[in-house]
Write an enzyme that holds these catalytic residues in place. Structure first.
Site, PDB file in Angstrom:
ATOM      1  N   PHE A 145      40.903 -32.984  -2.861  1.00 28.44           N
ATOM      2  CA  PHE A 145      40.195 -31.969  -2.091  1.00 28.44           C
ATOM      3  C   PHE A 145      41.008 -30.690  -2.159  1.00 28.44           C
ATOM      4  O   PHE A 145      42.096 -30.592  -1.591  1.00 28.44           O
ATOM      5  CB  PHE A 145      39.995 -32.370  -0.631  1.00 28.44           C
ATOM      6  CG  PHE A 145      39.211 -31.319   0.115  1.00 28.44           C
ATOM      7  CD1 PHE A 145      37.826 -31.313   0.067  1.00 28.44           C
ATOM      8  CD2 PHE A 145      39.851 -30.322   0.820  1.00 28.44           C
ATOM      9  CE1 PHE A 145      37.091 -30.328   0.722  1.00 28.44           C
ATOM     10  CE2 PHE A 145      39.131 -29.334   1.480  1.00 28.44           C
ATOM     11  CZ  PHE A 145      37.752 -29.344   1.428  1.00 28.44           C
ATOM     12  N   ASP A 230      49.394 -28.424  -4.568  1.00 24.48           N
ATOM     13  CA  ASP A 230      48.548 -27.925  -3.482  1.00 24.48           C
ATOM     14  C   ASP A 230      49.144 -28.438  -2.174  1.00 24.48           C
ATOM     15  O   ASP A 230      48.896 -29.566  -1.753  1.00 24.48           O
ATOM     16  CB  ASP A 230      47.112 -28.411  -3.661  1.00 24.48           C
ATOM     17  CG  ASP A 230      46.183 -27.918  -2.564  1.00 24.48           C
ATOM     18  OD1 ASP A 230      46.686 -27.480  -1.510  1.00 24.48           O
ATOM     19  OD2 ASP A 230      44.953 -28.000  -2.739  1.00 24.48           O
ATOM     20  N   LYS A 259      46.571 -22.460   5.400  1.00 26.80           N
ATOM     21  CA  LYS A 259      46.447 -23.070   6.725  1.00 26.80           C
ATOM     22  C   LYS A 259      47.557 -22.648   7.680  1.00 26.80           C
ATOM     23  O   LYS A 259      47.472 -21.613   8.312  1.00 26.80           O
ATOM     24  CB  LYS A 259      46.325 -24.582   6.603  1.00 26.80           C
ATOM     25  CG  LYS A 259      45.042 -25.015   5.891  1.00 26.80           C
ATOM     26  CD  LYS A 259      44.733 -26.460   6.078  1.00 26.80           C
ATOM     27  CE  LYS A 259      43.497 -26.891   5.293  1.00 26.80           C
ATOM     28  NZ  LYS A 259      42.248 -26.267   5.747  1.00 26.80           N
TER      29      LYS A 259
END
Length: 404
Positions: A145, A230, A259
Site C-alpha cells: 500500500f 516507503d 504522515k
C-alpha cells in the site's frame, strides 16, 4: 429520550448524506483531542489507538508543535517555491541529517512522496544507469500500500484499491513480499528500483522475514538498482527506531516520508536521498505549489527536533514491549496471531468470533478507537505519548471484547 439529545446520530447522517462514500468510518464524531485522547460531540472520551495511521505519532496537539504552528501563522504561511522562505533551509538541512542523506525534496502527502520517488528513480535510470529509453521498470511487493493515485494503484494487489481505475500505468513488476529469490530473479537490465514498505501497514502490520531487508539492500547494490523504502507509516519513531529499516541496520538509497512529519497539524511529506540520486532533477521537472511551505516547514522542523532527542523512539520501543506482552497473553483466547514492532501491532482475531470491523465497533463502545483491515485483522497504533497505564487499558478492552 437521552438518545434524542445526542448530537452524534445527526452528525453521522449528515456526513453520510453530503460526502462521497470512499470511506466506511466508525460512527463516532470527534470534536476535540489532546495527547492520546479524543472527545466526541457528546462529550464521550476515547483512547486513540490509530493515531491517524501514524500521522499523530506525537499525539494530538503536542504543545511544541502547536506553538510552532501558531507562531508561523502570525508571520508567513505560503510563498510557493518561486521564492525561498526563512523556514525552508532549516527543515531540509535537519531532515537530511536525521536521514543521513544529502538532500530533501519536500512535498505534501504520502502519495506525492511515492510519486516523486517513482519519477526520480526513472530519471536516475535513464540518466545514470542508462536503461533503455521508455523501458524503466520498478519492482514492488504484493500486499503493498503506497497510496491511491492512478499510477500507484496500477501496481496494487488490492482489488478494492485497483478495480475499475484502469487503464493502468506500466513499468512495475510485482513479486511476493519477503521472497528475496523472486525479487532478484525479477531484476533485468531495465530495472531502476525496488520499492518496498519495510513493514506492510495496510496489509496488517506484516513484518519482513529476518534477513530480508539486508538481502534486498545487497541485491540492489550488486545489481545497480535503487532501494526505495516507503517509511511513510513505519518511519519517524513508530517502530521503536527512527526508521523501520534501522532494526536490521539497512540504509536505503531513498526514504519516502510523510504522515508523522506534519505533526498531526499539516500535511507534510518528503523524499530524502543523496545528491547522486535526487540531483538528477532540474528546475521545472518536478514541483508542488504547497510543498515545503513555511507553515509546513515550521511544524516539521520541530518534528525532526523531537525525533533527534531519541525520546520518542525509546518510548515506542519500551511501551511496545508492554503492548506485545499484553496482546500475546490473549493468544488462544480469541486472538490467533499478533505482530508487533514498537507501538504498532497487527492483531488477527479468530474469524469464528467476529470480523475486524465488529471488533472495532465493540472497542469503540468501550472507549477505544482502532481500525480493521483485511477481514478479521485490526491494527493498533497509539500515539507515542501514550502511557503504560493507557496501554494496559487498551489491552484490557481488547480482552473484554474477545470475551464477549
Amino acid at each position: 429520550m437521552i438518545e434524542d439529545m445526542l448530537r452524534t446520530p445527526s452528525a453521522v447522517r449528515d456526513a453520510e448524506r453530503y460526502t462521497a462514500h470512499n470511506y466506511h468510518p466508525l460512527p463516532v464524531v470527534i470534536s476535540s483531542a489532546e495527547g492520546a485522547w479524543l472527545t466526541d460531540v457528546d462529550g464521550r472520551r476515547y483512547l486513540d489507538c490509530l493515531a491517524g495511521y501514524s500521522a499523530l505519532n506525537f499525539g494530538h496537539r503536542h504543545p511544541t508543535l502547536v506553538r510552532a504552528a501558531h507562531e508561523q501563522l502570525d508571520r508567513l504561511t505560503l510563498t510557493s517555491r518561486a521564492f525561498i522562505h526563512d523556514q525552508f533551509a532549516d527543515f531540509c538541512r535537519e531532515l537530511a541529517a536525521l536521514c543521513g542523506k544529502d538532500l530533501v525534496l519536500p512535498m505534501n502527502t504520502g502519495a506525492e512522496a511515492v510519486e516523486t520517488g517513482i519519477k526520480v528513480a526513472r530519471k536516475w535510470g535513464y540518466q545514470v544507469k542508462k536503461v533503455t529509453p521508455g523501458q524503466a521498470n520498478i519492482i514492488v511487493a504484493d500486499g503493498n500500500f503506497h497510496g491511491r493515485t492512478t499510477t500507484i494503484v496500477s501496481f496494487s494487489t488490492d482489488d478494492d484499491a485497483r478495480a475499475d481505475f484502469g487503464p493502468y500505468t506500466p513499468g512495475f513488476t510485482v513479486v511476493p513480499y519477503g521472497d528475496l529469490a523472486a525479487l532478484e530473479a525479477a531484476i533485468d537490465e531495465n530495472t531502476v528500483a525496488v520499492l518496498l514498505e519495510p513493514i506492510q501497514g495496510e496489509q496488517g502490520v506484516v513484518l519482513p522475514p529476518e534477513g530480508y531487508l539486508p538481502g534486498v539492500r545487497r541485491v540492489c547494490t550488486d545489481r545497480n538498482v535503487l532501494f526505495i523504502a516507503d517509511e511513510i507509516q513505519s518511519g519517524l519513531g513508530r517502530t521503536g527506531r527512527t526508521f523501520a529499516c534501522d532494526h536490521e541496520g539497512v540504509v536505503p538509497d531513498m526514504y519516502l516520508l510523510g504522515k508523522a512529519l506534519g505533526g498531526g497539524i499539516v500535511p507534510v511529506s518528503a523524499v530524502a536521498a543523496d545528491a547522486d540520486v535526487l540531483g538528477v532533477l532540474r528546475p521545472g521537472q518536478h514541483g508542488s505549489t504547497f510543498g515545503g511551505n513555511p507553515l509546513a516547514c515550521a511544524v516539521a522542523t520541530e518534528v525532526v527536533r523531537l525525533l533527534a532527542t531519541g525520546e520518542f523512539q525509546r518510548r515506542s520501543a519500551e511501551l511496545g514491549e508492554r503492548l506485545r506482552a499484553g496482546l500475546e497473553g490473549l493468544l488462544g483466547s480469541g486472538l490467533v496471531a499478533v505482530r508487533v514492532r514498537g507501538l504498532w501491532a497487527g492483531v488477527d482475531i479468530d474469524p469464528a468470533l467476529m470480523t475486524g470491523r465488529q471488533a472495532c465497533e465493540r472497542l469503540m463502545d468501550r472507549g477505544v478507537l482502532a481500525k480493521d483491515t483485511h477481514g478479521s485483522t485490526i491494527r493498533l497504533a497509539p500515539p507515542l505519548v501514550i502511557t503504560s497505564d493507557e496501554i494496559d487499558h487498551a489491552v484490557a478492552q481488547v480482552a473484554a471484547v474477545l470475551a464477549g
